[in-house]
Design an enzyme around this catalytic site. Sequence first.
Site, mmCIF file in Angstrom:
data_model
loop_
_atom_site.group_PDB
_atom_site.id
_atom_site.type_symbol
_atom_site.label_atom_id
_atom_site.label_comp_id
_atom_site.label_asym_id
_atom_site.label_seq_id
_atom_site.Cartn_x
_atom_site.Cartn_y
_atom_site.Cartn_z
ATOM 1 N N LEU A 138 0.818 -1.212 0.000
ATOM 2 C CA LEU A 138 0.000 0.000 0.000
ATOM 3 C C LEU A 138 0.851 1.261 0.000
ATOM 4 O O LEU A 138 0.443 2.306 -0.512
ATOM 5 C CB LEU A 138 -0.930 0.024 1.220
ATOM 6 C CG LEU A 138 -1.986 -1.081 1.296
ATOM 7 C CD1 LEU A 138 -2.761 -0.979 2.610
ATOM 8 C CD2 LEU A 138 -2.944 -0.976 0.116
ATOM 9 N N SER A 150 9.378 4.777 8.233
ATOM 10 C CA SER A 150 9.227 3.832 9.340
ATOM 11 C C SER A 150 9.031 2.400 8.871
ATOM 12 O O SER A 150 9.150 1.470 9.667
ATOM 13 C CB SER A 150 8.045 4.247 10.218
ATOM 14 O OG SER A 150 6.859 4.331 9.457
ATOM 15 N N ASP A 195 6.255 13.696 12.924
ATOM 16 C CA ASP A 195 6.306 13.556 11.463
ATOM 17 C C ASP A 195 4.928 13.827 10.849
ATOM 18 O O ASP A 195 4.412 13.023 10.079
ATOM 19 C CB ASP A 195 6.805 12.165 11.073
ATOM 20 C CG ASP A 195 7.299 12.115 9.623
ATOM 21 O OD1 ASP A 195 7.513 13.191 9.029
ATOM 22 O OD2 ASP A 195 7.460 11.001 9.084
#
Length: 764
Positions: A485, A490, A603
Site C-alpha cells: 500500500l 518507518s 512527522d
Amino acid sequence: MAPIFCLFLVLITEFSLATAQQRNSIISLGSSLSPASSNSFWSSGSGQFAFGFYPNGDGFSIGIWYATIAPKTVIWTAKRDDPPFHRDSKLLLGDDGRLVLRQGEDPEITIAGGNQTGSSASMLDTGNFVLYNSRSEIVWQSFNAPTDTFLPRQKLRQFAEPKELFSSVSKDDHSTGKFRILMQEDGYLAQYPADSPNLVEYGYWDSGIHGAGNNVTLNFDDKGQLYLLNTSGNIKNLYDGGDVSDKLMYRMTVDADGIFRVYSYGLNRSDDDWTVEWSSSSNKCLPKGLCGQNQYCSLMNQEAVCTCLPGFVLIDEGQKDLGCNRNYVRNGNVSFNFDELDNVAWLENSYSTLHNKSKFACKDECLKDYDCEVVLYKDEKCMKQKLPLKFGRFQLNDQVTTLVKVGSREFKKEKQSKVLIVSVAVLSVAFTVLAISGVLIYKYRVKGYKKLLNGGNDELIEEFILRSFTYGELEQATNGFGEVLGKGASGTVFKGILSNSKRAVAVKRLETVVAEGEREFLNEMKVIGRTHHKNLVKLLGYCHDGTNRLLVYEFMSNGSLADVLFKSETKPRWEERVRIAVNVARGILYLHEECETQIIHCDIKPQNILMDERHCAKVADFGLSKLMNPNQTRTYTGVRGTRGYVAPEWHMNLAITVKADVFSFGIMLLEIICCRRSLDPDFAEAEVILADWVFHCFDSDRLDKLVQDEKVDKSKLERMVRVGIWCIQDDPSLRPSMKKVVLMLEGTVDIPTPPSPTSFISSI
C-alpha cells in the site's frame, strides 16, 4: 548657528502670528450668538474657521471647527464634559470682556476670560479664538486651553500651560476620553490613560530621549512638521512635514483610540477626507486602557477587539469595551478549574509572588487561596492577582500565561427544589436502565470471552483488547506480504484480510527498530493502543515475534491526504479542505492534551494523514518515534521528520515539544489551502517555497492568488491563512497550542495579525 537659527524661526513665527491676528475681524463687546438664530457662529477672516454653536445630540455645544470642510471637523470644545446646551441658549461677550453662556434662569457659565478685563474678541485664521484687552494684547486664547487637537503654531510646554491633550470619547462625542498626551518635566513626550498617574508602568508610548535639557516644547508648524525643541536648540523630529507647495492644512489629534496622528487636507486636490500623514503607532492595541476591566485587546483585521476573560461576560452588551464581570457567583458551592491565556500582558499588580513553581503547583496554590482570582505565570514565577485586571493587551513577546480561576454558575434557591425533584426522577430511571444493561452486558461479555477462549471471533477481540498476532498469521493475512500500500521512513505497509472476520487491515512492517527488550516494546504498544479518537487511525494489534515487529491498523480505503491534494485530477472543494484541516487538528490535539500519555508525533505531513471510506481524515503513524532507530527517523540533515515539514528548533539544539508538531501542521495547512506541495521547483522562483509565498500574499493583501480561480469567502480564507502563519512561526513560543488552533479554525476565537514567520530567526 543651529540654536540661533531655531530661535530666529520661533521669533518669526510669533511675529507672523501677531500680524495674522490684525487681519481678522474684531468681535466687539455686546456681540452675541444663539443656536436658534441665523447668527450662531463667528467666522475667521478667510472663512476657514468658525467659533460658535454646533449640533450635539438633542442640543448644542460651543466649539471651533473647520467651516470649509464637510463633514464638520471639530478641533476645540468649550465645557466639553457638560451636557449639551439648550436651543434657547445665548453666548454673549459681556461688558466686562468675559464670554458667558446664558440659559434661561440658570446661572451664567463663563466660557472664556475672567482673570483680566477684555474689550474685544476675534476668531483668527490660525484656528485660535482670542480675547483682547484695550491695548490689543491677548488675555485669553483657545490655543492655551486645547482639548484633543493641535493646530500649526500651537505648543505643548514642559513647565507652563498647556502641558497635555485629552482624547475625545469618539468622533461625534467630544467629551473627555480615555487617553492623554503629556509634555513631561523630564523632557519626554508621553502617552498615558487619562486617569492614571505619570508612572512608567502606566505609559504606553513616549518620544524617547533627545538630550532634552530645559524648557522642552512640542512644536507644530504650518508644513505639518512635528518636533521637540529645547532652549539650546536641540531638535527631535517626530514628523518632517509635507511640501508647502501642496497647500495642505494640518492638524494633530489624540484620537479616541489613544493614538495621536498628524492629518492633512489638500486645498488644491480632490481629497474629500483627512489623510493620515503620521501616527505614534500602527498597533491599535498599544494604548493601555482601550479595553475595560477584565478584558484584553487583540487585533482582528487590523482593528482592535476587546474580549472578556474566560468565565466572564460583558458588563454592557451595548458597550463592548466597558469591561467584563464574572458569569457566576463566588460562594462555597462553586467548584473551580482554570482556563489559560497565552501572550496577554496586564498591569502587574500582584499581592503575592511565589518563585520556582511549576504551572501545576501554581494552580494548586491559587485554588487554596480564596483571595487568588487570577495568576500570571512566567519563568516559574507565580504572581497572584485580585480582580479587576486592567490594561489587557495581546503582546507576542510577553510570554506570560494568564491562569484564570473559573467557577460554575450557582443555581438560584427557588430552582433548587425543582432540580431536586427532576434529579430523583432521572436517577430512578437511570438505575433501572443500568440494572437491565448490566444483565445484558454480563450475558454478552461471558459469551464473548468464551469465544475468545475457544480461539474465536476477531471482531470481538478488536472491541475488547489489542491483539497479539504471530508472524505466520500476518504473513497469511497479507498473502505473503504481496500487496504493498505504501512505503515510508518507518517501514512498508501491506494490505491484509483477517482470516476469521474477513476484515481488511493495513499491516506495517517496521524495518529498523530500536534494540530494546520485549517489555519496552509492549509498553509502547499499550500507550498507542489506549488512544481512541475518531481522527486517529486505530491500532488493532501487533506482532512481536523474534526480530519481527509489525503493527496492524484499520484499513483506510481512500488513501492519504497527499493523494487527495497532489495526485487527484480534481482538487477537493474548499469546504472539504476546511473539514479535513479541522479533523486533523482535533486528532493532534488529542495526542497532545487528551490521551492518557502525551504523544509528540514528530512527522506530521499529508502522507501520514489517511482518509477512510467516508473521507474522514485520520492521523496515522503516531507514537512510532520512540520505536525507530535515529538513522531511520532522521530523514533530513540529522533531523527527525520530513524535509519541508520539520520545525526550526530541530536545527538549533532547542528542546523539542508539542510545538514542533504545530509547525508541521502549519506547513501542511498551507498545502491544504493551496492544494500544492510546500516545496515545488515547478513554480516561479518567488513561489517555490510555499510558506514564503503565502506570507507575501497575506502581507500584500492578495490572498486570491493562493486559490486562483476558486470562489472562496475572503474572510474564511484569511482566517485559515492566519492560523497557518501563526503555526509556522520560527519562535516556538509564538506558535499557538493545538487547542487554540482548533478554536481558531472553528472561528470561535479572534486571530491577531501574525508577524513574519522568520522574524525570530533573523533576529538571532
